[in-house]
Design an enzyme around this catalytic site. Structure first.
Site, PDB file in Angstrom:
ATOM      1  N   CYS A  27      -3.838  19.933 -21.482  1.00  0.00           N
ATOM      2  CA  CYS A  27      -5.301  20.069 -21.578  1.00  0.00           C
ATOM      3  C   CYS A  27      -5.824  21.143 -20.623  1.00  0.00           C
ATOM      4  CB  CYS A  27      -5.998  18.728 -21.295  1.00  0.00           C
ATOM      5  SG  CYS A  27      -6.193  18.353 -19.527  1.00  0.00           S
ATOM      6  N   GLN A  77       0.846  -1.205   0.000  1.00  0.00           N
ATOM      7  CA  GLN A  77       0.000   0.000   0.000  1.00  0.00           C
ATOM      8  C   GLN A  77       0.877   1.249   0.000  1.00  0.00           C
ATOM      9  OE1 GLN A  77      -3.505  -0.372   2.928  1.00  0.00           O
ATOM     10  NE2 GLN A  77      -2.167  -2.018   3.572  1.00  0.00           N
ATOM     11  N   CYS A  90      -2.445  13.929 -14.830  1.00  0.00           N
ATOM     12  CA  CYS A  90      -3.389  15.043 -14.934  1.00  0.00           C
ATOM     13  C   CYS A  90      -4.691  14.695 -14.197  1.00  0.00           C
ATOM     14  CB  CYS A  90      -3.667  15.328 -16.400  1.00  0.00           C
ATOM     15  SG  CYS A  90      -4.960  16.563 -16.633  1.00  0.00           S
ATOM     16  N   HIS A 103      -1.612   1.571  -4.111  1.00  0.00           N
ATOM     17  CA  HIS A 103      -2.029   2.971  -3.933  1.00  0.00           C
ATOM     18  C   HIS A 103      -1.168   3.942  -4.725  1.00  0.00           C
ATOM     19  CE1 HIS A 103      -4.145   1.799   0.112  1.00  0.00           C
ATOM     20  NE2 HIS A 103      -4.823   1.420  -0.957  1.00  0.00           N
ATOM     21  N   ASP A 107       6.038   4.995  -1.358  1.00  0.00           N
ATOM     22  CA  ASP A 107       7.353   5.628  -1.207  1.00  0.00           C
ATOM     23  C   ASP A 107       8.456   5.023  -2.065  1.00  0.00           C
ATOM     24  OD1 ASP A 107       7.963   3.226   0.181  1.00  0.00           O
ATOM     25  OD2 ASP A 107       7.438   4.120   2.115  1.00  0.00           O
ATOM     26  N   ASN A 167       3.505  -7.103  13.202  1.00  0.00           N
ATOM     27  CA  ASN A 167       3.106  -5.740  13.539  1.00  0.00           C
ATOM     28  C   ASN A 167       3.572  -5.426  14.964  1.00  0.00           C
ATOM     29  OD1 ASN A 167       1.391  -3.299  14.109  1.00  0.00           O
ATOM     30  ND2 ASN A 167       0.466  -3.876  12.162  1.00  0.00           N
ATOM     31  N   SER A 221      -2.385  -1.465   9.430  1.00  0.00           N
ATOM     32  CA  SER A 221      -3.461  -1.488  10.428  1.00  0.00           C
ATOM     33  C   SER A 221      -4.648  -2.311   9.932  1.00  0.00           C
ATOM     34  CB  SER A 221      -3.905  -0.067  10.759  1.00  0.00           C
ATOM     35  OG  SER A 221      -4.302   0.596   9.584  1.00  0.00           O
TER      36      SER A 221
HETATM   37  C1  BJW Z   1       4.651  -1.227  12.524  1.00  0.00           C
HETATM   38  C2  BJW Z   1       5.829  -0.527  12.728  1.00  0.00           C
HETATM   39  C3  BJW Z   1       7.016  -1.245  12.609  1.00  0.00           C
HETATM   40  C4  BJW Z   1       4.199   0.873  12.920  1.00  0.00           C
HETATM   41  N1  BJW Z   1       6.966  -2.543  12.313  1.00  0.00           N
HETATM   42  N2  BJW Z   1       4.621  -2.509  12.259  1.00  0.00           N
HETATM   43  C5  BJW Z   1     -16.715   1.734   5.032  1.00  0.00           C
HETATM   44  C6  BJW Z   1     -16.418   0.388   5.168  1.00  0.00           C
HETATM   45  C7  BJW Z   1     -15.467  -0.201   4.334  1.00  0.00           C
HETATM   46  C8  BJW Z   1     -14.817   0.537   3.360  1.00  0.00           C
HETATM   47  C9  BJW Z   1     -15.118   1.867   3.232  1.00  0.00           C
HETATM   48  C10 BJW Z   1     -16.056   2.452   4.050  1.00  0.00           C
HETATM   49  N3  BJW Z   1     -16.151   3.743   3.707  1.00  0.00           N
HETATM   50  C11 BJW Z   1     -15.266   3.987   2.686  1.00  0.00           C
HETATM   51  C12 BJW Z   1     -14.639   2.839   2.385  1.00  0.00           C
HETATM   52  C13 BJW Z   1     -13.604   2.645   1.365  1.00  0.00           C
HETATM   53  C14 BJW Z   1     -12.254   3.213   1.793  1.00  0.00           C
HETATM   54  C15 BJW Z   1     -11.850   2.630   3.141  1.00  0.00           C
HETATM   55  O1  BJW Z   1     -11.353   1.533   3.247  1.00  0.00           O
HETATM   56  N4  BJW Z   1     -12.041   3.384   4.218  1.00  0.00           N
HETATM   57  C16 BJW Z   1     -11.780   2.877   5.576  1.00  0.00           C
HETATM   58  C17 BJW Z   1     -10.746   3.763   6.266  1.00  0.00           C
HETATM   59  C18 BJW Z   1     -13.090   2.819   6.287  1.00  0.00           C
HETATM   60  N5  BJW Z   1     -11.325   2.795   0.768  1.00  0.00           N
HETATM   61  C19 BJW Z   1     -11.188   3.501  -0.342  1.00  0.00           C
HETATM   62  O2  BJW Z   1     -11.755   4.552  -0.542  1.00  0.00           O
HETATM   63  C20 BJW Z   1     -10.284   2.895  -1.415  1.00  0.00           C
HETATM   64  N6  BJW Z   1     -10.966   2.849  -2.655  1.00  0.00           N
HETATM   65  C21 BJW Z   1     -12.052   2.090  -2.835  1.00  0.00           C
HETATM   66  O3  BJW Z   1     -12.498   1.399  -1.938  1.00  0.00           O
HETATM   67  O4  BJW Z   1     -12.607   2.186  -4.093  1.00  0.00           O
HETATM   68  C22 BJW Z   1     -13.897   1.585  -4.285  1.00  0.00           C
HETATM   69  C23 BJW Z   1     -14.913   2.578  -3.805  1.00  0.00           C
HETATM   70  C24 BJW Z   1     -15.008   3.779  -4.442  1.00  0.00           C
HETATM   71  C25 BJW Z   1     -15.967   4.689  -4.002  1.00  0.00           C
HETATM   72  C26 BJW Z   1     -16.782   4.400  -2.911  1.00  0.00           C
HETATM   73  C27 BJW Z   1     -16.647   3.167  -2.251  1.00  0.00           C
HETATM   74  C28 BJW Z   1     -15.698   2.264  -2.723  1.00  0.00           C
HETATM   75  C29 BJW Z   1      -9.054   3.771  -1.608  1.00  0.00           C
HETATM   76  C30 BJW Z   1      -8.192   3.800  -0.395  1.00  0.00           C
HETATM   77  C31 BJW Z   1      -7.037   4.764  -0.613  1.00  0.00           C
HETATM   78  C32 BJW Z   1      -6.196   4.958   0.623  1.00  0.00           C
HETATM   79  N7  BJW Z   1      -5.312   6.051   0.425  1.00  0.00           N
HETATM   80  C33 BJW Z   1      -4.276   6.312   1.405  1.00  0.00           C
HETATM   81  C34 BJW Z   1      -3.467   7.535   0.931  1.00  0.00           C
HETATM   82  C35 BJW Z   1      -2.585   7.104  -0.249  1.00  0.00           C
HETATM   83  C36 BJW Z   1      -1.720   8.150  -0.764  1.00  0.00           C
HETATM   84  C37 BJW Z   1      -0.798   8.758   0.247  1.00  0.00           C
HETATM   85  O5  BJW Z   1      -0.046   8.104   0.958  1.00  0.00           O
HETATM   86  O6  BJW Z   1      -0.803   9.955   0.262  1.00  0.00           O
HETATM   87  O7  BJW Z   1      -3.425   5.157   1.527  1.00  0.00           O
HETATM   88  S1  BJW Z   1      -4.886   6.532   3.073  1.00  0.00           S
HETATM   89  C38 BJW Z   1      -3.571   5.668   3.861  1.00  0.00           C
HETATM   90  O8  BJW Z   1      -4.062   4.437   4.470  1.00  0.00           O
HETATM   91  C39 BJW Z   1      -2.633   5.226   2.731  1.00  0.00           C
HETATM   92  C40 BJW Z   1      -2.233   3.846   3.170  1.00  0.00           C
HETATM   93  O9  BJW Z   1      -1.743   3.105   2.074  1.00  0.00           O
HETATM   94  C41 BJW Z   1      -3.509   3.313   3.761  1.00  0.00           C
HETATM   95  C42 BJW Z   1      -3.327   2.156   4.687  1.00  0.00           C
HETATM   96  O10 BJW Z   1      -2.559   2.495   5.787  1.00  0.00           O
HETATM   97  P1  BJW Z   1      -1.557   1.417   6.389  1.00  0.00           P
HETATM   98  O11 BJW Z   1      -0.485   1.123   5.422  1.00  0.00           O
HETATM   99  O12 BJW Z   1      -2.296   0.269   6.924  1.00  0.00           O
HETATM  100  O13 BJW Z   1      -0.850   2.267   7.561  1.00  0.00           O
HETATM  101  P2  BJW Z   1      -1.421   2.663   9.011  1.00  0.00           P
HETATM  102  O14 BJW Z   1      -0.724   3.904   9.395  1.00  0.00           O
HETATM  103  O15 BJW Z   1      -2.872   2.632   9.073  1.00  0.00           O
HETATM  104  O16 BJW Z   1      -0.897   1.470   9.951  1.00  0.00           O
HETATM  105  C43 BJW Z   1       0.468   1.301  10.224  1.00  0.00           C
HETATM  106  C44 BJW Z   1       0.618  -0.016  11.002  1.00  0.00           C
HETATM  107  O17 BJW Z   1       1.987  -0.284  11.153  1.00  0.00           O
HETATM  108  C45 BJW Z   1       0.015   0.024  12.409  1.00  0.00           C
HETATM  109  O18 BJW Z   1      -0.768  -1.156  12.603  1.00  0.00           O
HETATM  110  C46 BJW Z   1       1.240   0.015  13.339  1.00  0.00           C
HETATM  111  O19 BJW Z   1       1.012  -0.718  14.548  1.00  0.00           O
HETATM  112  C47 BJW Z   1       2.243  -0.689  12.492  1.00  0.00           C
HETATM  113  N8  BJW Z   1       3.640  -0.329  12.731  1.00  0.00           N
HETATM  114  N9  BJW Z   1       5.530   0.791  13.059  1.00  0.00           N
HETATM  115  C48 BJW Z   1       5.771  -3.144  12.195  1.00  0.00           C
HETATM  116  N10 BJW Z   1       8.233  -0.636  12.817  1.00  0.00           N
HETATM  117 ZN    ZN Z   2      -4.828  16.605 -18.985  1.00  0.00          ZN
END
Ligand code: BJW
Ligand code: ZN
Length: 245
Positions: free
Chosen positions: A149, A101, A127, A119, A104, A212, A188
């Protein structure tokens, strides 16, 4: 020092289709902040403002500046022992699939090659209006540039409410369904659809290992939970494997 069960080492040696799925925790030891938990970005910033289409439309400059700041930060950090251990794992077990996900690029820099970036990647731009890739160099100080554009340029990452790249997510689902060993590392496990991948893998018969610092939404569904830093646990696994042959 964390104990690595010998059963896990045996399972790795017998695995035919191992898959890793990583999240922000894997890059935390490189100095890239996570989103949730201690020190997480979303504790201080609002995802709706910075990582959504609505946020970009309302205040593109704010979003652009935030991404320029993160680009700057990410260009100054290096892969850590967790990234390197996953790259070493792939060299030792060719065919390993790495789903991330993270945006970087640190897995690539560590030497992993079979990577599915769910992601997007902060190093790429496109664009906002026509989606065309934008390959001109961008200076950190610049205001956001425009496409031919007229559309505003945005980072090629996936924001909330946006679809993931279709070819990538379908390959990730297939990898999860076909996996016999699935590692979920440093995520997470709350953001969909990425969070469903280990669950799908487990239901299809894979042995699911979570690594984790803390328990997560996935822990109760995992077959094995190894608590610790990915930069400690993954190299320990590689050490155990290297001791055998
Ligand atoms: C360590 C450590 C160490 C620390 N060693 N461990 C309701 C129910 C279900 C789904 C949805 C809902 N409402 C909306 C949704 C959909 C939504 C979603 O899931 N939301 C939930 C939050 C509820 N998802 C979306 O919108 C996705 N698209 C989609 O579903 O399309 C279909 C659709 C379209 C329209 C409507 C409905 C559906 C897109 C998701 C895009 C996420 N984007 C981001 C930003 C990306 C760009 C950027 O970086 O700028 O992605 S948000 C952010 O979260 C980023 C990450 O990739 C993503 C996940 O985070 P991650 O990697 O899990 O990190 P953390 O910080 O959460 O956790 C870190 C973990 O590491 C922790 O557990 C620590 O303990 C651990 N840790 N140090 C080991 N050293
Ligand atoms: Zn364009």
């Amino acid at each position: 020092m964390i104990e690595i069960p010998s059963d896990l080492i045996e399972r790795i040696r017998n695995a035919q289709r191992p898959v890793f799925s990583t999240g922000a925790g894997v890059s935390a030891e490189s100095g890239v902040p996570t989103f949730r938990g201690e020190g997480g970005i979303w504790n201080k910033m609002r995802p709706e403002e910075l990582a959504s289409v609505d946020g970009f439309m309302q205040n593109p400059t704010l979003v652009w500046e935030w991404y320029q700041h993160r680009r700057n930060l990410m260009s100054g950090v290096d892969p850590n022992p967790g990234h390197h251990a996953i790259a070493e794992f792939e060299k030792r077990f060719p065919g390993t699939i790495l789903i991330t996900q993270n945006i970087d690029g640190l897995h690539d820099r560590a030497g992993s090659s079979n990577i599915l970036e769910l992601h997007g990647n902060i190093a790429r731009n496109k664009c906002f209006d026509c989606g065309r890739p934008y390959t001109e160099e961008i200076n950190i100080e610049d205001d956001f540039p425009h496409c031919d554009c007229g559309g505003k340029i945005r980072p090629d990452v996936v924001w909330f409410g946006e679809m993931l790249p279709q070819n990538i997510i379908s390959r990730a689902f297939r990898a999860a369904e076909e996996a016999d060993l699935f590692f979920a590392v440093g995520t997470s496990a709350v953001v969909q659809p990425a969070a469903s991948l280990p669950v799908i893998a487990g239901r299809a018969g894979a042995y699911v290992v979570e690594i984790n610092l803390d328990q997560t939404a996935l822990t109760s569904a995992a077959d094995l939970f190894l608590q610790g830093k990915s930069g400690d646990v993954l190299p320990r696994i590689m050490d155990e494997l290297n001791q055998i042959d």
